[in-house]
Design a protein around this motif. Sequence first.
Motif, PDB file in Angstrom:
ATOM      1  N   LEU A  87       0.828  -1.206   0.000  1.00 15.43           N
ATOM      2  CA  LEU A  87       0.000   0.000   0.000  1.00 15.43           C
ATOM      3  C   LEU A  87       0.863   1.258   0.000  1.00 15.43           C
ATOM      4  CD1 LEU A  87      -2.774  -1.151   2.486  1.00 15.43           C
ATOM      5  CD2 LEU A  87      -3.024  -0.760   0.026  1.00 15.43           C
ATOM      6  N   GLY A  88       1.986   1.194   0.706  1.00 16.38           N
ATOM      7  CA  GLY A  88       2.925   2.316   0.677  1.00 16.38           C
ATOM      8  C   GLY A  88       3.444   2.563  -0.722  1.00 16.38           C
ATOM      9  N   GLY A  89       3.679   1.501  -1.474  1.00 15.07           N
ATOM     10  CA  GLY A  89       4.119   1.633  -2.857  1.00 15.07           C
ATOM     11  C   GLY A  89       3.083   2.319  -3.725  1.00 15.07           C
ATOM     12  N   VAL A  90       1.814   1.999  -3.510  1.00 15.65           N
ATOM     13  CA  VAL A  90       0.737   2.643  -4.268  1.00 15.65           C
ATOM     14  C   VAL A  90       0.702   4.136  -3.930  1.00 15.65           C
ATOM     15  CG1 VAL A  90      -1.754   2.753  -4.649  1.00 15.65           C
ATOM     16  CG2 VAL A  90      -0.631   0.527  -4.430  1.00 15.65           C
ATOM     17  N   VAL A  91       0.769   4.447  -2.638  1.00 18.09           N
ATOM     18  CA  VAL A  91       0.734   5.849  -2.208  1.00 18.09           C
ATOM     19  C   VAL A  91       1.931   6.620  -2.767  1.00 18.09           C
ATOM     20  CG1 VAL A  91       0.904   7.372  -0.191  1.00 18.09           C
ATOM     21  CG2 VAL A  91      -0.631   5.401  -0.144  1.00 18.09           C
ATOM     22  N   LEU A  92       3.123   6.025  -2.691  1.00 17.54           N
ATOM     23  CA  LEU A  92       4.311   6.685  -3.234  1.00 17.54           C
ATOM     24  C   LEU A  92       4.210   6.878  -4.746  1.00 17.54           C
ATOM     25  CD1 LEU A  92       7.196   5.009  -1.211  1.00 17.54           C
ATOM     26  CD2 LEU A  92       6.493   7.410  -1.138  1.00 17.54           C
ATOM     27  N   GLY A  93       3.641   5.893  -5.432  1.00 14.06           N
ATOM     28  CA  GLY A  93       3.472   6.001  -6.874  1.00 14.06           C
ATOM     29  C   GLY A  93       2.543   7.137  -7.261  1.00 14.06           C
ATOM     30  N   VAL A  94       1.395   7.211  -6.605  1.00 17.11           N
ATOM     31  CA  VAL A  94       0.442   8.291  -6.886  1.00 17.11           C
ATOM     32  C   VAL A  94       1.076   9.635  -6.545  1.00 17.11           C
ATOM     33  CG1 VAL A  94      -1.756   9.317  -6.188  1.00 17.11           C
ATOM     34  CG2 VAL A  94      -1.607   6.861  -6.579  1.00 17.11           C
ATOM     35  N   THR A  95       1.719   9.705  -5.398  1.00 13.06           N
ATOM     36  CA  THR A  95       2.341  10.960  -4.966  1.00 13.06           C
ATOM     37  C   THR A  95       3.407  11.424  -5.953  1.00 13.06           C
ATOM     38  OG1 THR A  95       1.930  10.389  -2.656  1.00 13.06           O
ATOM     39  CG2 THR A  95       3.596  12.079  -3.079  1.00 13.06           C
ATOM     40  N   SER A  96       4.226  10.499  -6.425  1.00 13.71           N
ATOM     41  CA  SER A  96       5.293  10.891  -7.353  1.00 13.71           C
ATOM     42  C   SER A  96       4.738  11.402  -8.671  1.00 13.71           C
ATOM     43  CB  SER A  96       6.270   9.733  -7.577  1.00 13.71           C
ATOM     44  OG  SER A  96       5.639   8.661  -8.224  1.00 13.71           O
ATOM     45  N   VAL A  97       3.662  10.804  -9.154  1.00  9.90           N
ATOM     46  CA  VAL A  97       3.062  11.274 -10.408  1.00  9.90           C
ATOM     47  C   VAL A  97       2.399  12.635 -10.206  1.00  9.90           C
ATOM     48  CG1 VAL A  97       1.252  10.823 -12.121  1.00  9.90           C
ATOM     49  CG2 VAL A  97       2.782   8.985 -11.406  1.00  9.90           C
ATOM     50  N   VAL A  98       1.672  12.797  -9.123  1.00  7.73           N
ATOM     51  CA  VAL A  98       0.999  14.079  -8.860  1.00  7.73           C
ATOM     52  C   VAL A  98       2.023  15.193  -8.680  1.00  7.73           C
ATOM     53  CG1 VAL A  98      -0.406  15.336  -7.162  1.00  7.73           C
ATOM     54  CG2 VAL A  98      -1.092  13.048  -7.915  1.00  7.73           C
ATOM     55  N   VAL A  99       3.058  14.959  -7.889  1.00  8.85           N
ATOM     56  CA  VAL A  99       4.095  15.973  -7.665  1.00  8.85           C
ATOM     57  C   VAL A  99       4.845  16.250  -8.967  1.00  8.85           C
ATOM     58  CG1 VAL A  99       6.273  16.435  -6.467  1.00  8.85           C
ATOM     59  CG2 VAL A  99       4.328  15.516  -5.194  1.00  8.85           C
ATOM     60  N   GLY A 100       5.187  15.184  -9.707  1.00  4.70           N
ATOM     61  CA  GLY A 100       5.884  15.373 -10.976  1.00  4.70           C
ATOM     62  C   GLY A 100       5.101  16.214 -11.954  1.00  4.70           C
ATOM     63  N   ARG A 101       3.800  15.975 -12.045  1.00  2.00           N
ATOM     64  CA  ARG A 101       2.954  16.768 -12.949  1.00  2.00           C
ATOM     65  C   ARG A 101       2.847  18.210 -12.477  1.00  2.00           C
ATOM     66  NH1 ARG A 101      -1.689  12.209 -14.178  1.00  2.00           N
ATOM     67  NH2 ARG A 101      -0.489  11.114 -15.786  1.00  2.00           N
ATOM     68  N   ALA A 102       2.754  18.402 -11.171  1.00  2.00           N
ATOM     69  CA  ALA A 102       2.661  19.771 -10.633  1.00  2.00           C
ATOM     70  C   ALA A 102       3.949  20.550 -10.878  1.00  2.00           C
ATOM     71  CB  ALA A 102       2.347  19.716  -9.138  1.00  2.00           C
ATOM     72  N   LEU A 103       5.074  19.894 -10.769  1.00  2.00           N
ATOM     73  CA  LEU A 103       6.352  20.572 -10.979  1.00  2.00           C
ATOM     74  C   LEU A 103       6.559  20.958 -12.444  1.00  2.00           C
ATOM     75  CD1 LEU A 103       8.715  18.510  -8.663  1.00  2.00           C
ATOM     76  CD2 LEU A 103       7.875  20.839  -8.308  1.00  2.00           C
ATOM     77  N   ARG A 104       5.988  20.189 -13.366  1.00  2.00           N
ATOM     78  CA  ARG A 104       6.138  20.492 -14.788  1.00  2.00           C
ATOM     79  C   ARG A 104       5.277  21.667 -15.229  1.00  2.00           C
ATOM     80  NH1 ARG A 104       4.585  15.435 -17.093  1.00  2.00           N
ATOM     81  NH2 ARG A 104       5.188  14.239 -15.307  1.00  2.00           N
ATOM     82  N   ARG A 105       4.312  22.040 -14.421  1.00  2.00           N
ATOM     83  CA  ARG A 105       3.400  23.154 -14.784  1.00  2.00           C
ATOM     84  C   ARG A 105       3.998  24.461 -14.461  1.00  2.00           C
ATOM     85  NH1 ARG A 105      -2.370  20.713 -12.897  1.00  2.00           N
ATOM     86  NH2 ARG A 105      -2.292  18.992 -14.338  1.00  2.00           N
TER      87      ARG A 105
END
Length: 105
Positions: A87-105
């Motif tokens: 479950l930690g892996g799922v949370v880290l995966g979602v977090t990394s994609v959300v943060v990565g997309r936010a940083l690219r904006r």
Amino acid sequence: MVFAVLVLAHLCALYWPRVDIQGPVTWTDKVAHVLLFLLPTVAGLLAGVRPAYLVGLLALHAPVSELLQHYLLPNRSGDAWDAVADLGGVVLGVTSVVVGRALRR
């Protein structure tokens, strides 16, 4: 394609009938569980899989995979802490994609 390969590796690692580990199981087992769920989460989200379906399915699969290992695979054992790492892996995966997309904006 990457997502499909990662899902196949994910399923093989979780349901291979026998895993031989020499010596005591250490924290590296938990890192492997985090990665087994983090990588398909990231790849699926980047491939455009609907987040609710992907995250819901992987979050459900975490405890179910441990129960299946415990009850259906005679040479494997289920571990609640593995499910937590999953479950930690799922949370880290979602977090990394959300943060990565936010940083690219």
